[in-house]
Design an enzyme around this catalytic site. Structure first.
Site, short mmCIF file in Angstrom:
data_model
loop_
_atom_site.label_atom_id
_atom_site.label_comp_id
_atom_site.label_asym_id
_atom_site.label_seq_id
_atom_site.Cartn_x
_atom_site.Cartn_y
_atom_site.Cartn_z
N SER A 55 0.82 -1.21 0.00
CA SER A 55 0.00 0.00 0.00
C SER A 55 0.85 1.26 0.00
CB SER A 55 -0.93 0.02 1.22
OG SER A 55 -1.89 -1.00 1.15
N GLY A 234 -4.62 -1.65 -0.84
CA GLY A 234 -3.77 -1.32 -1.97
C GLY A 234 -3.42 0.15 -1.98
N GLY A 236 -2.64 4.17 -3.49
CA GLY A 236 -3.10 5.19 -4.41
C GLY A 236 -4.57 5.53 -4.35
N CYS A 261 -9.63 -1.48 3.48
CA CYS A 261 -8.85 -0.33 3.05
C CYS A 261 -9.24 0.09 1.63
CB CYS A 261 -7.36 -0.63 3.18
SG CYS A 261 -6.32 0.86 3.20
N LEU A 262 -8.38 -0.11 0.63
CA LEU A 262 -8.78 0.21 -0.74
C LEU A 262 -10.04 -0.57 -1.11
CD1 LEU A 262 -7.97 1.73 -3.42
CD2 LEU A 262 -6.93 -0.43 -4.13
N GLN A 265 -12.90 1.37 -0.09
CA GLN A 265 -13.10 2.52 -0.95
C GLN A 265 -13.77 2.14 -2.27
OE1 GLN A 265 -9.13 4.17 -1.24
NE2 GLN A 265 -8.90 4.12 0.98
N ASN A 303 -3.49 2.45 7.14
CA ASN A 303 -2.56 2.95 6.13
C ASN A 303 -3.34 3.34 4.89
OD1 ASN A 303 -0.47 3.55 4.41
ND2 ASN A 303 0.08 1.43 4.01
N HIS A 379 -6.93 -1.83 9.00
CA HIS A 379 -6.33 -3.14 8.73
C HIS A 379 -6.52 -4.07 9.92
CE1 HIS A 379 -3.76 -2.39 5.02
NE2 HIS A 379 -4.33 -1.22 5.27
N GLU A 381 -6.00 -7.16 10.18
CA GLU A 381 -5.03 -8.26 10.30
C GLU A 381 -3.85 -7.91 11.20
OE1 GLU A 381 -2.70 -5.70 7.88
OE2 GLU A 381 -4.84 -6.14 7.88
#
Length: 417
Positions: A55, A234, A236, A261-262, A265, A303, A379, A381
């Site tokens: 990421s 991931g 960006g 996360c990504l 989104q 993150n 996250h 995990e």
């Protein structure tokens, strides 16, 4: 820089930011130069997991903890085979680590992997600069030590949103991770930059995981006859990966879906919501998040620089939102009332806000009430980070089992909320 350790032999290096500020230091990795977006991470440990997190592709990572590299690099904590971060910025790098698992030093590891790094930087001042100015373009160089020159080159460089970093870090071919113990479910995981710890957590709850490239058509994923689909973390801007958004749309309502996360989104975009770039993002292992379903505060690992805007999902459903009819300007309104509000999406019906960041009031999790899907911005995990949120993987397994209140069970205490 510890002069007693390295004798000051490392080359001089320069860090320059697009706002015109710059910091001199010493090289602590490969020599050369690198450009990217500078961010800061507040974790006190876990630097190996951080530098190997896909990421961070395209980013120069500043570690706020002052001493880095003390326990070296081991063979078990890597989150990806290759290093994707653009560069590393620290205050004091350790060149002679001490730990029974260590196989090499962090600076030696960075140098052999071609990652440019700088030490002897006032990371407190740099962090404040990023907090005030936001994540911005920057560069580290051991070859261009002229501040005016390097700043000008940074200002002329491309923005991180101009490039699809997911394509760079995703796997090229599918592969399978077997379930740990009895195989209860088969899951297809879209690799948008997936950390190794996530697949291991899925395997630990009985999932055989088939990891596929980011641009795999949904028809191919569904043809594998999985019990659920997972969309990974991931790097960006999620707007740069429309094929993943389309895959989400093709899967929602057909079988259980989970995203991190990504993944959160792109699920949000698929549901008709908007995603914004945060001023300086969330990066670290100490972010407090309230689970609105349980009332408990989880300390989480995060993150990301982008996040969903919850009010854009649709209007509130007052009878499911404590009678509230208008979206509050700060989502901590809901955490103070211990209410998980529900909106009505034009595309997918009712969507519930499940988690809120207590630092800035940003949304951290959503749950679809009219189809089997949920996602989290942080996250769970915990690689690296606390284990407060690992229940998310068991929740996904329960969702695939058809358990109705799959998110409202405390795995550690074995009871329902």
């Amino acid at each position: 820089m510890n002069l007693l350790v390295d004798g000051g032999r490392h080359p001089e290096a320069l860090l320059a930011l697009e706002d015109g500020s710059y910091f001199f230091g010493r090289s602590a990795g490969a020599e050369g130069e690198t450009f990217g977006e500078v961010v800061f991470n507040t974790s006190m440990v876990g630097y190996q997991e951080i530098v190997s997190d896909p990421s961070y592709a395209g980013q120069l990572v500043t570690l706020t903890y002052p001493q880095v590299g003390n326990y070296g690099i081991n063979e078990i904590d890597m989150q990806s085979r290759e290093l994707a971060l653009a560069g590393l910025i620290v205050h004091d790098m350790c060149y002679q680590p001490s730990n029974w698992q260590s196989v090499k030093s962090l600076p030696g590891f960075l140098a052999e992997r071609g990652i440019v790094a700088i030490e002897d930087v006032d990371t407190r001042a740099l962090t404040l600069r990023i907090r005030e100015g936001g994540a911005m373009k920057a560069a580290i160089s051991t070859t261009d030590l002229d501040p005016a020159s390097l700043v000008a080159r940074v200002q002329a460089s491309a923005a991180i949103a101009d490039h699809n970093y997911v394509a760079d870090v995703s796997c090229k071919e599918p592969y399978v991770i077997p379930a740990k113990g009895e195989c209860r479910h088969k899951v297809v995981a879209y690799d948008c930059g997936e950390k190794a710890g996530i697949a291991k957590r899925l395997a630990a709850v009985g999932c055989e995981v088939t990891v596929v490239p980011w641009d795999t058509p949904a028809e191919q994923a569904l043809a594998l006859d999985p019990d659920g689909i997972f969309f990974s973390n991931g790097p960006g801007d999620p707007e740069t990966v429309p094929p993943v958004v389309e895959a989400v749309r093709a899967c929602l309502g057909k079988l259980p879906v989970f995203g991190i996360c990504l993944g959160n989104q792109v699920i949000s975009l698929a549901a008709g919501g908007q995603v914004e770039k945060l001023p300086y993002g969330h990066h670290g292992g100490n972010e407090p998040v309230m689970n609105l379903l349980t009332g408990k505060v989880e300390i989480t690992a995060q993150n990301h620089n982008y996040g969903p805007v919850f009010p854009t999902f649709g209007p509130l459903v007052p009878e499911l939102s404590d009678g509230v009819t208008e979206h509050p300007s700060d989502l901590r309104f809901w955490s103070s009332r211990h209410v998980a509000p529900v909106v009505m999406s034009e595309r997918y019906g009712r969507i519930r806000l499940t988690h809120v960041n207590l630092n800035d009031g940003t949304p951290e999790g959503i749950q679809f009430l009219d189809l089997p899907a949920f996602s989290m911005q942080y996250h769970p995990e915990a690689k690296p980070g606390p284990n407060d949120s690992t229940y998310a993987f068991a929740a996904f397994a329960r969702l695939m089992d058809g358990v109705e209140d799959y998110l409202a069970i405390d795995v550690r205490e074995g009871r329902r909320f």
